[in-house]
Each structure stands twice: as C-alpha cells, then as structure tokens.
Scaffold this active site. Structure first.
Site: not given
Length: 438
Positions: A146, A149, A204, A208, A250, A253, A260, A322
């Site tokens: 998979e 997001r 995957k 990542n 990019l 922060g 994940c 997030k």
C-alpha cells in the site's frame, strides 16, 4: 468476486470500504470487537476524510460487512492481509506478530485457488516465508504493498499512482486475479508493475526512506540556516526549482511523525543489519536523529521566548502528526507538548480532530475544546500541526486574546508578514525572526 480483508485498522478499513465501492462482496475481519461494532454501523474508528461516506454506502448496500470471525473469510477469492507491523518493543525491528497471527488463523480456511495478498509493510524476506505456509493449502500468495497517505487514503486507494504486484516466478494466475480486482483502476491507465516478492517488499520501505531523507535534509539545512541567518523556505524554493530535486517534501519545520515513516526507516535499518548490510543504510540513523532534533529545537525556542516575556503559558495549536488526521503516533506536536509540561510550562492544546486520541496517549495534557480557549492568555502561541483552521486565523483577532504576542511557527505555515503586522514576533524554524514594525 468475494473479497476479505484481515485487519480493520487504518489500512484495512479503508481498503475494505474501497473494495466494496468497486462492487465486490467484501468482509472485514478484526479481533477488536469494539472496532467491529463501530464499523458495522458505518462509523470509522479514526478520522479520515471521505471514509464515513464510503463505509456507510457499502454497509447500507449490503456489499460490506464486518466480523470478528475469520472463518467468514472462507470462500473468498482474494484475502488481503492489512494488519499493523509496529516497532518491536525494545528494538528498531518490525513486530510481525499480527501478520503471523493473521496467516495462522487463515490457514484452516484457505482453499484451492484462493489468493492471499499482503498489503502490510513487512521486512524483506517475509513474503517468501509466508508463501511457504500458504501454498501447501492450494492457495497462492502475492504481495501488493500500500502507498496510502493519511488524510488522502480513500483517494490513494481508489486512484493510486501505481499498483505493485509481488508474485512468485511464473505465477500468472495471481497477476490475473489482481488485475481483475483492480480492473476499474487499471482501466484509467494506472501504472502496474509485476515484480518478485523481495522487490515488492522493498518498494514501500524504500519510498518512505527516501521521503524521510528528503525531509531531514531540508531540516538539516534549517539547522545551518538558523546559525548563519539564511531563510530555509527560500532555500527550499530555490533548490526545488531544479527538476531533479523538486519542491515537494522540502518543507522544513518540526519534522515527520506518524505510524509509518519513523518506524519504517528504523525497521529498514534493522533488517539491513540482519542481512549484513548495516552500513548500507547507516545514513537512516542520522535521518532519524535530524528529525528528532527539530523537536528539541522547538522546545528550546519556546523556552527562550517564555523567558524573554517572563511567562510560562503556551498555546499548542495542533496535536496530530499531520493535518486531516487524528493520528498522534510519534506526533512531534504532542511530543513537544509533553516536554514543555515536564519542564514546568502550562500548556493548553487544541486540535480539531485529535483531542480524543491525544488524551489517551497523554492524559495529563490540558486539551481544550476551541482555538480561543487555547490561545486566551497565552504567552507563546506554538503551531504544531498545519491545519487549515490555524492558517486561516485572523492575527488581529488573536492579538486581543494573548498575554504576549509571540508565535513559534513549527511548520512555517503561517503568513509571517500578516502576523507581524498585527504586532506579533514570529519565529519560524530555519527562518529569520519576523518582528513588528517599530
């Protein structure tokens, strides 16, 4: 076609709902009775845009059901394995307990011609080991990783940018079966790659690892920018115009978190060491450390600004790792909140979706019910998650509620000039401070 999905967490619940939306008779299986009861009512056990509607449509149409009995997966044409692979306690390696348990529970119910398709992220070598257990039953095994997001999971499942099939040599039957499952998606021209097990397992974690490296690279540049007075956002804009590099991922922060990227890069490194290639992926340890240092820096900056204004109250805006998610696994914002509390600071936090999950992880944190309640009387405002709710705040209105006008923008997401015009000092990680005009 009949589909079963073993594991109804984030990946499995979305995949089951998506399969039902494609017209397949689908059953989701999980050992968590409370989770299954919610799913039976068409209620997702986590926040994901678009999923409630997809779930309810499948449940109401009768094409989607949920159970705790793995025997109800018997007779399925395809059984997807979508259980979690968390970081093993006391180790960086992936914990395959749930994957192994899913396969063991399935074995008595597999029949000739059934395809077991793994979607979980596993260390390279796992698929072949599981195939050795599955094939004696007459069933086949494929690995179909998979690429979801969080916040875009429904979209990524139904309109993916690629499909990857990991199959044994000459296993044309598994390829044909997966093509049948994804016929609607393939008809749109979606790229499809047929590879061996090892390649599918690496896809995957490699993706990542690359994304994590790109994020940590720009955060390393943020560390330098803070020392020399450069602006890391302008730096990212400049290098991002190079077509070989690109601007996505990019954004400097507070760094990455979630269920994940952190655990996957650690498990990838651990597996490389097991294979005698620890040095090959040794750079991922520094990627991880750069990421964690940004949390240290956020705490340092907030402490410095509190000392400057003689206060101790912090408004933490955002707790999810997030936006568009209620996931607080390895959340930088929640980690910074915890550290500030441990340092004796008074933290009031607000998140539009992650309050419940954050309370479960950090019950001592004062999580309030509105943005206004969080910022009223605060000495420092800290942006931990770049929700649109926070981007849209009116700095002039906020100014009247705070004790001191200081914003630490941990995501470099706010309009620093607008906030400065309202009288705020704005500190962005890796950027020169933006201060009100004299």
């Amino acid at each position: 076609m009949k589909i079963a999905v073993i594991g109804c967490g984030y990946l499995g619940a979305v995949h089951a709902a998506a399969m039902a939306s494609l017209g397949y008779e689908t059953v989701g299986v999980d050992v968590d009775e409370a989770k299954i009861e919610r799913l039976r009512r068409g209620e997702p056990p986590f926040y994901e845009p678009g999923l409630p509607e997809l779930l309810r449509a499948g449940v109401d149409a009768g094409t989607l059901r949920f159970t705790t009995d793995v025997a109800e997966a018997a007779g399925s044409d395809v059984v997807f394995i979508a259980v979690g692979t968390p970081q093993r306690a006391g180790s960086d390696a992936a914990d395959l307990t749930y994957v192994d348990a899913a396969i063991e529970s399935l074995l008595p119910h597999l029949t000739e011609g059934t395809l077991v398709a793994g979607k979980s992220t596993v260390p390279v070598g796992t698929a072949q080991r599981l195939a050795d257990l599955v094939t004696p039953t007459g069933a086949r095994l494929a690995w179909n990783p998979e690429f979801l997001r969080e916040g875009f999971a429904v979209e990524d499942t139904l309109t993916p940018d690629r499909l990857v099939y990991g199959v044994a040599d000459a296993d044309d039957a598994s390829v044909a079966r997966l093509d049948e499952v994804y016929a609607t998606i393939l008809a749109r021209g979606t790229d499809r790659l047929v590879v061996n097990f090892a390649t599918a397992e690496l896809v995957k974690v490699s993706a990542n690892a690359f994304l994590a490296t790109k994020i940590s690279f720009i955060n390393a540049m943020a560390e330098l920018s803070e020392t020399v007075g450069a602006d890391v956002t302008q730096l990212a804009d400049a290098i991002g115009l190079d077509a070989r590099i690109g601007r996505r991922f990019l954004n400097a922060g507070l760094g990455f978190g979630g269920g994940c990227l952190p655990k996957d890069i650690r498990a990838f490194q651990a597996r490389a060491e097991e294979l005698g290639h620890g040095q090959t992926l040794g750079f991922l340890r520094e990627v991880d450390q750069i990421n964690l240092r940004r949390r240290d820096r956020m705490v340092e900056v907030i402490d410095r600004e509190l000392a400057a204004v003689g206060g101790d109250r912090v408004a933490m805006l955002g707790l999810a790792f997030k936006p568009n998610s209620d996931d607080v696994r390895d959340s930088p914002a929640l980690d910074v909140s915890r550290r500030l509390q441990e340092g004796g600071r008074v933290v009031k936090a607000y998140d539009p979706e992650a309050a419940e999950t954050a309370r479960w992880v950090l019950p001592t944190l004062d999580i309030v019910g509105s943005i206004e309640e969080a910022i009223r009387g605060a000495d420092v405002l800290a942006l931990g998650t770049e929700w649109q709710h926070f981007r849209d705040l009116d700095p002039a209105e906020v100014a009247g509620m705070t004790a001191a006008r200081v914003v630490v923008d941990g995501r470099n997401a706010l309009d620093a000039a607008a906030w400065a015009a309202a009288g705020f000092k704005v500190i962005g990680l890796g950027r020169p401070d933006t201060v009100p005009a004299a």
